[in-house]
Design a protein around this motif. Structure first.
Motif, PDB file in Angstrom:
ATOM      1  N   GLY A 197     -65.262  29.925 -20.363  1.00  0.00           N
ATOM      2  CA  GLY A 197     -64.133  29.253 -19.736  1.00  0.00           C
ATOM      3  C   GLY A 197     -62.850  29.536 -20.505  1.00  0.00           C
ATOM      4  O   GLY A 197     -62.830  30.341 -21.435  1.00  0.00           O
ATOM      5  N   THR A 198     -61.779  28.871 -20.108  1.00  0.00           N
ATOM      6  CA  THR A 198     -60.475  29.083 -20.732  1.00  0.00           C
ATOM      7  C   THR A 198     -60.190  27.968 -21.737  1.00  0.00           C
ATOM      8  O   THR A 198     -60.494  26.803 -21.495  1.00  0.00           O
ATOM      9  CB  THR A 198     -59.355  29.109 -19.676  1.00  0.00           C
ATOM     10  N   VAL A 199     -59.616  28.372 -22.862  1.00  0.00           N
ATOM     11  CA  VAL A 199     -59.307  27.427 -23.937  1.00  0.00           C
ATOM     12  C   VAL A 199     -57.833  27.557 -24.292  1.00  0.00           C
ATOM     13  O   VAL A 199     -57.315  28.671 -24.443  1.00  0.00           O
ATOM     14  CB  VAL A 199     -60.183  27.688 -25.178  1.00  0.00           C
ATOM     15  N   SER A 200     -57.164  26.443 -24.458  1.00  0.00           N
ATOM     16  CA  SER A 200     -55.743  26.453 -24.794  1.00  0.00           C
ATOM     17  C   SER A 200     -55.537  26.856 -26.253  1.00  0.00           C
ATOM     18  O   SER A 200     -56.471  26.842 -27.060  1.00  0.00           O
ATOM     19  CB  SER A 200     -55.137  25.063 -24.571  1.00  0.00           C
ATOM     20  N   TRP A 201     -54.300  27.232 -26.585  1.00  0.00           N
ATOM     21  CA  TRP A 201     -53.921  27.269 -27.989  1.00  0.00           C
ATOM     22  C   TRP A 201     -53.864  25.820 -28.461  1.00  0.00           C
ATOM     23  O   TRP A 201     -53.848  24.903 -27.633  1.00  0.00           O
ATOM     24  CB  TRP A 201     -52.569  27.966 -28.141  1.00  0.00           C
ATOM     25  N   PRO A 202     -53.827  25.549 -29.784  1.00  0.00           N
ATOM     26  CA  PRO A 202     -53.737  24.153 -30.229  1.00  0.00           C
ATOM     27  C   PRO A 202     -52.496  23.479 -29.654  1.00  0.00           C
ATOM     28  O   PRO A 202     -51.367  23.917 -29.902  1.00  0.00           O
ATOM     29  CB  PRO A 202     -53.663  24.273 -31.755  1.00  0.00           C
ATOM     30  N   VAL A 203     -52.693  22.447 -28.856  1.00  0.00           N
ATOM     31  CA  VAL A 203     -51.596  21.765 -28.164  1.00  0.00           C
ATOM     32  C   VAL A 203     -50.602  21.237 -29.188  1.00  0.00           C
ATOM     33  O   VAL A 203     -50.964  20.591 -30.167  1.00  0.00           O
ATOM     34  CB  VAL A 203     -52.138  20.612 -27.298  1.00  0.00           C
ATOM     35  N   GLY A 204     -49.334  21.520 -28.938  1.00  0.00           N
ATOM     36  CA  GLY A 204     -48.272  21.099 -29.855  1.00  0.00           C
ATOM     37  C   GLY A 204     -47.934  22.143 -30.889  1.00  0.00           C
ATOM     38  O   GLY A 204     -46.925  22.021 -31.581  1.00  0.00           O
ATOM     39  N   PHE A 205     -48.762  23.215 -31.004  1.00  0.00           N
ATOM     40  CA  PHE A 205     -48.493  24.260 -31.977  1.00  0.00           C
ATOM     41  C   PHE A 205     -47.330  25.113 -31.502  1.00  0.00           C
ATOM     42  O   PHE A 205     -47.385  25.706 -30.431  1.00  0.00           O
ATOM     43  CB  PHE A 205     -49.734  25.132 -32.181  1.00  0.00           C
ATOM     44  N   ALA A 206     -46.258  25.179 -32.321  1.00  0.00           N
ATOM     45  CA  ALA A 206     -45.043  25.874 -31.909  1.00  0.00           C
ATOM     46  C   ALA A 206     -44.829  27.164 -32.689  1.00  0.00           C
ATOM     47  O   ALA A 206     -43.787  27.794 -32.577  1.00  0.00           O
ATOM     48  CB  ALA A 206     -43.829  24.954 -32.088  1.00  0.00           C
ATOM     49  N   GLY A 207     -45.816  27.574 -33.478  1.00  0.00           N
ATOM     50  CA  GLY A 207     -45.629  28.723 -34.349  1.00  0.00           C
ATOM     51  C   GLY A 207     -45.562  30.055 -33.639  1.00  0.00           C
ATOM     52  O   GLY A 207     -45.139  31.049 -34.225  1.00  0.00           O
ATOM     53  N   SER A 208     -45.990  30.123 -32.373  1.00  0.00           N
ATOM     54  CA  SER A 208     -46.019  31.404 -31.675  1.00  0.00           C
ATOM     55  C   SER A 208     -44.766  31.670 -30.850  1.00  0.00           C
ATOM     56  O   SER A 208     -44.673  32.708 -30.200  1.00  0.00           O
ATOM     57  CB  SER A 208     -47.250  31.464 -30.759  1.00  0.00           C
ATOM     58  N   PHE A 209     -43.801  30.764 -30.854  1.00  0.00           N
ATOM     59  CA  PHE A 209     -42.576  30.991 -30.090  1.00  0.00           C
ATOM     60  C   PHE A 209     -41.748  32.113 -30.719  1.00  0.00           C
ATOM     61  O   PHE A 209     -41.684  32.264 -31.943  1.00  0.00           O
ATOM     62  CB  PHE A 209     -41.718  29.720 -30.045  1.00  0.00           C
ATOM     63  N   HIS A 210     -41.088  32.886 -29.865  1.00  0.00           N
ATOM     64  CA  HIS A 210     -40.111  33.859 -30.332  1.00  0.00           C
ATOM     65  C   HIS A 210     -38.806  33.096 -30.555  1.00  0.00           C
ATOM     66  O   HIS A 210     -38.193  32.606 -29.606  1.00  0.00           O
ATOM     67  CB  HIS A 210     -39.931  34.970 -29.301  1.00  0.00           C
ATOM     68  N   LYS A 211     -38.375  33.014 -31.799  1.00  0.00           N
ATOM     69  CA  LYS A 211     -37.261  32.126 -32.150  1.00  0.00           C
ATOM     70  C   LYS A 211     -35.917  32.568 -31.587  1.00  0.00           C
ATOM     71  O   LYS A 211     -35.008  31.754 -31.455  1.00  0.00           O
ATOM     72  CB  LYS A 211     -37.174  31.982 -33.669  1.00  0.00           C
ATOM     73  N   ASP A 212     -35.788  33.858 -31.259  1.00  0.00           N
ATOM     74  CA  ASP A 212     -34.517  34.330 -30.716  1.00  0.00           C
ATOM     75  C   ASP A 212     -34.436  34.196 -29.196  1.00  0.00           C
ATOM     76  O   ASP A 212     -33.379  34.424 -28.605  1.00  0.00           O
ATOM     77  CB  ASP A 212     -34.273  35.789 -31.117  1.00  0.00           C
ATOM     78  N   LEU A 213     -35.566  33.850 -28.564  1.00  0.00           N
ATOM     79  CA  LEU A 213     -35.568  33.583 -27.129  1.00  0.00           C
ATOM     80  C   LEU A 213     -35.328  32.096 -26.885  1.00  0.00           C
ATOM     81  O   LEU A 213     -35.627  31.250 -27.729  1.00  0.00           O
ATOM     82  CB  LEU A 213     -36.897  34.005 -26.501  1.00  0.00           C
ATOM     83  N   THR A 214     -34.820  31.779 -25.725  1.00  0.00           N
ATOM     84  CA  THR A 214     -34.608  30.375 -25.367  1.00  0.00           C
ATOM     85  C   THR A 214     -35.940  29.716 -25.012  1.00  0.00           C
ATOM     86  O   THR A 214     -36.951  30.401 -24.819  1.00  0.00           O
ATOM     87  CB  THR A 214     -33.660  30.258 -24.174  1.00  0.00           C
ATOM     88  N   GLY A 215     -35.921  28.403 -24.891  1.00  0.00           N
ATOM     89  CA  GLY A 215     -37.115  27.705 -24.434  1.00  0.00           C
ATOM     90  C   GLY A 215     -37.542  28.185 -23.061  1.00  0.00           C
ATOM     91  O   GLY A 215     -38.733  28.375 -22.799  1.00  0.00           O
ATOM     92  N   ALA A 216     -36.559  28.406 -22.184  1.00  0.00           N
ATOM     93  CA  ALA A 216     -36.855  28.877 -20.829  1.00  0.00           C
ATOM     94  C   ALA A 216     -37.472  30.269 -20.858  1.00  0.00           C
ATOM     95  O   ALA A 216     -38.430  30.564 -20.130  1.00  0.00           O
ATOM     96  CB  ALA A 216     -35.584  28.879 -19.986  1.00  0.00           C
ATOM     97  N   GLN A 217     -36.948  31.155 -21.713  1.00  0.00           N
ATOM     98  CA  GLN A 217     -37.475  32.513 -21.796  1.00  0.00           C
ATOM     99  C   GLN A 217     -38.881  32.538 -22.387  1.00  0.00           C
ATOM    100  O   GLN A 217     -39.748  33.288 -21.921  1.00  0.00           O
ATOM    101  CB  GLN A 217     -36.528  33.378 -22.629  1.00  0.00           C
ATOM    102  N   ASN A 218     -39.125  31.706 -23.400  1.00  0.00           N
ATOM    103  CA  ASN A 218     -40.473  31.598 -23.952  1.00  0.00           C
ATOM    104  C   ASN A 218     -41.452  31.093 -22.899  1.00  0.00           C
ATOM    105  O   ASN A 218     -42.598  31.545 -22.823  1.00  0.00           O
ATOM    106  CB  ASN A 218     -40.476  30.656 -25.163  1.00  0.00           C
ATOM    107  N   THR A 219     -41.002  30.145 -22.083  1.00  0.00           N
ATOM    108  CA  THR A 219     -41.846  29.596 -21.020  1.00  0.00           C
ATOM    109  C   THR A 219     -42.210  30.671 -20.006  1.00  0.00           C
ATOM    110  O   THR A 219     -43.380  30.806 -19.612  1.00  0.00           O
ATOM    111  CB  THR A 219     -41.123  28.432 -20.322  1.00  0.00           C
ATOM    112  N   LYS A 220     -41.239  31.455 -19.589  1.00  0.00           N
ATOM    113  CA  LYS A 220     -41.496  32.518 -18.625  1.00  0.00           C
ATOM    114  C   LYS A 220     -42.438  33.574 -19.200  1.00  0.00           C
ATOM    115  O   LYS A 220     -43.322  34.093 -18.508  1.00  0.00           O
ATOM    116  CB  LYS A 220     -40.184  33.167 -18.198  1.00  0.00           C
ATOM    117  N   PHE A 221     -42.273  33.883 -20.481  1.00  0.00           N
ATOM    118  CA  PHE A 221     -43.122  34.863 -21.139  1.00  0.00           C
ATOM    119  C   PHE A 221     -44.579  34.405 -21.129  1.00  0.00           C
ATOM    120  O   PHE A 221     -45.485  35.166 -20.773  1.00  0.00           O
ATOM    121  CB  PHE A 221     -42.638  35.072 -22.572  1.00  0.00           C
ATOM    122  N   LEU A 222     -44.824  33.138 -21.489  1.00  0.00           N
ATOM    123  CA  LEU A 222     -46.187  32.615 -21.508  1.00  0.00           C
ATOM    124  C   LEU A 222     -46.766  32.507 -20.102  1.00  0.00           C
ATOM    125  O   LEU A 222     -47.967  32.707 -19.901  1.00  0.00           O
ATOM    126  CB  LEU A 222     -46.225  31.257 -22.202  1.00  0.00           C
TER     127      LEU A 222
END
Length: 217
Positions: free
Chosen positions: A66-91
């Protein structure tokens, strides 16, 4: 379902070896919410990261059906130079979900206002956590890996987060790490105690909570 066989993991710190997984073998049935208890530093978050695949174990295997999430609340994988909206679209593209639908959900849920359209490097740790939690809840997984779901944001946001988490648990399972024993008692179907690298599974949640209280008293 998650099946762990002979899992081993140890750290070398200040000349000493810290064992967090000592040949752990356990099976987590689908659709169950499992509380993960143990002293601070026992390795609960490390176990979640190994299940998520973001930390490599020293030995043993973790098989996931089945499918397993990344650890909920873990923010370490965000690209810091992208916006929240851009990170959301990427994921959204990575996980194959509707881009605009996820963007709208996360923007509404995270309550970041215009910051949602600014680079993540400008966010406070709390803002990154709200973004990460919103993203996790916005994507459907068979199993959610949750580390301190009740610690995100202020009291009103934590209440909303718990409500959404309960809704997701109607059709999914979870491995849940939290120091809030009331949450363990209220939402978990079973519990485990991690102590000195050994994991003990309890069908009786209240038995596990009582033993945890004794250990940490």
């Amino acid at each position: 379902m998650i099946r762990i066989r002979n899992l081993r993991k140890a750290y070398r710190m200040q000349g000493q070896t810290k064992v967090v997984a000592d040949n752990i073998s356990v099976k987590f049935e689908p659709g169950k919410v499992i509380g993960l208890l143990g002293r601070n530093g026992a390795g609960k978050s490390s176990l979640l990261r190994m299940v998520a695949g973001t930390m490599r174990q020293d030995g043993g295997s973790i098989d996931i059906d089945g499918t397993v999430s990344w650890p909920v609340g873990f923010a370490g994988s965000f690209h810091k130079d992208l916006t929240g909206a851009q990170n959301t679209k990427f994921l959204a593209r990575i996980y194959g979900v509707d881009t605009e639908e996820l963007r709208e959900y996360v923007e509404d849920f995270a309550e970041l206002g215009q910051q949602f359209y600014l680079p993540v490097r400008t966010y406070s740790s709390g803002m990154r956590s709200r973004l990460a939690f919103g993203l996790s809840m916005g994507i459907k997984f068979d199993v959610y890996l949750v580390d301190e779901v009740t610690s995100v944001g202020d009291a009103a946001f934590r209440k909303k987060s718990m409500r959404v988490f309960r809704d997701r648990m109607e059709s999914s399972g979870a491995l849940l790490v939290t120091h809030n024993l009331r949450v363990i008692s209220n939402v978990c179907d079973a519990a485990c105690i991690l102590d000195e690298g050994r994991l003990t599974y309890y069908d009786d949640v209240e038995e596990a909570v009582a033993l945890h209280r004794e250990m940490t008293a």
